[in-house]
Design a protein around this motif. Structure first.
Motif, PDB file in Angstrom:
ATOM      1  N   SER A  88      41.684-103.436  14.967  1.00 20.85           N
ATOM      2  CA  SER A  88      43.121-103.709  15.020  1.00 20.85           C
ATOM      3  C   SER A  88      43.805-102.843  16.072  1.00 20.85           C
ATOM      4  O   SER A  88      44.726-103.293  16.766  1.00 20.85           O
ATOM      5  CB  SER A  88      43.738-103.459  13.645  1.00 20.85           C
TER       6      SER A  88
ATOM      7  N   PRO B 254      48.112-106.617  13.794  1.00 16.29           N
ATOM      8  CA  PRO B 254      47.744-105.539  14.732  1.00 16.29           C
ATOM      9  C   PRO B 254      48.942-105.070  15.562  1.00 16.29           C
ATOM     10  O   PRO B 254      49.651-105.872  16.165  1.00 16.29           O
ATOM     11  CB  PRO B 254      46.703-106.215  15.635  1.00 16.29           C
TER      12      PRO B 254
ATOM     13  N   ALA C  48      45.936-104.243  19.152  1.00 19.66           N
ATOM     14  CA  ALA C  48      47.354-103.898  19.322  1.00 19.66           C
ATOM     15  C   ALA C  48      47.692-103.686  20.789  1.00 19.66           C
ATOM     16  O   ALA C  48      48.750-104.128  21.271  1.00 19.66           O
ATOM     17  CB  ALA C  48      47.676-102.647  18.515  1.00 19.66           C
TER      18      ALA C  48
ATOM     19  N   ARG D 267      40.318-101.454  10.892  1.00 16.97           N
ATOM     20  CA  ARG D 267      41.478-100.764  11.446  1.00 16.97           C
ATOM     21  C   ARG D 267      41.267-100.443  12.925  1.00 16.97           C
ATOM     22  O   ARG D 267      42.202-100.522  13.726  1.00 16.97           O
ATOM     23  CB  ARG D 267      41.739 -99.476  10.661  1.00 16.97           C
TER      24      ARG D 267
ATOM     25  N   ILE E 117      39.003-109.837  14.082  1.00 18.15           N
ATOM     26  CA  ILE E 117      39.357-108.475  13.709  1.00 18.15           C
ATOM     27  C   ILE E 117      39.103-108.268  12.225  1.00 18.15           C
ATOM     28  O   ILE E 117      39.632-108.993  11.382  1.00 18.15           O
ATOM     29  CB  ILE E 117      40.845-108.207  14.044  1.00 18.15           C
TER      30      ILE E 117
END
Length: 267
Positions: free
Chosen positions: A50, A88, A54, A47, A44
């Motif tokens: 991420s 994340p 998540a 953003r 990763i």
């Protein structure tokens, strides 16, 4: 104590590095359940990556906490470690379960802040730096960040970063001290797990390993037995109509939303 340790990327080589350092860092009697994201990217850097990670982390947490957690339940998970720098899904994942969910970034930053005034982060790529800066500022420690230094060469393999760039990482760490004024160096990212042990004595300030910090902080927070969030910013999401969620995630949300609520009065 039983900790669920999650690699938010899909690299089994990185998971092996995480597990090795996590087992060296865990206290006697701490059981580790190490899992790899079921979908996502090899490592990763951004953003958006991420964001993808998540969701994968949330699914694993839900799988192991859908019917509640803690001693006496089916899985008996006492805490979760999100084992990717940048954390994340954090801090939103703290809303999903009653047990502590600790990211290795927040753990490493806390460990660094306890050992010096200014710290530097050593990262595996230039592209990753803006996201890491966001994380530091979100945690309220932007004023104590000396620098973020990073490898600016193409990686040959995410599982071999330590071997391929050890001298580069050592040089960047020393530059952070001599040129940027860092009192502490953080070796950021699961691909660097365990490197701090290998470089011990070669960097003239304390060196923090994110995985080690994550395990140690998770154990400490679990042992504090501070209690779950029932109000405030990390209370479970309110119940509302939803669709398209996996069975595990839907069940975990239901468990969180049905937990007894504290009565908040006024004076």
């Amino acid at each position: 104590m039983k900790l669920l340790v999650i690699n938010p990327n899909i690299s089994n080589d990185v998971t092996a590095l995480i597990e090795s350092e996590a087992r060296r860092s865990a206290s006697p009697g701490t059981e580790l359940l190490v899992r790899t994201a079921g979908h996502g990217v090899e490592y990763i850097e951004t953003r958006f990556e991420s964001l993808i990670a998540a969701g994968a982390v949330a699914e694993i947490i839900a799988e192991y906490t859908r019917d509640g957690s803690g001693p006496g339940t089916e899985n008996g998970i006492d805490g979760v470690v999100v084992a990717a720098f940048g954390d994340p899904g954090m801090p939103a994942l703290k809303e999903l379960t009653d047990i502590p969910v600790i990211g290795i970034t927040e753990a490493a930053l806390c460990a660094a802040a306890l050992q010096g005034h200014r710290f530097s982060i050593i990262a595996i790529s230039d592209r990753i730096r803006p996201w890491y800066l966001d994380c530091v500022e979100r945690f309220g420690l932007g004023g104590r960040l000396a620098s973020i230094r990073s490898i600016n060469e193409t990686l040959t393999g995410i599982g071999s970063v330590q071997q391929d760039f050890k001298e580069t990482l050592l040089a960047l760490s020393r530059q952070a001290v001599t040129q940027d004024g860092a009192d502490v160096v953080i070796l950021a990212g699961a691909p660097l797990a365990g490197l701090a042990r290998e470089l011990a004595g070669q960097i003239p300030v304390p060196v923090v390993d994110g995985i080690s910090a994550g395990i140690q902080m998770a154990q400490s927070v679990v042992n504090l037995q501070s209690g779950p969030h029932r109000a405030g910013a990390f209370a479970p999401p309110p119940a509302k109509p939803r669709r398209g969620l996996s069975d595990n995630l839907d069940a975990a949300l239901t468990t969180a939303q049905n937990a007894p609520r504290a009565v908040v009065g006024s004076r």
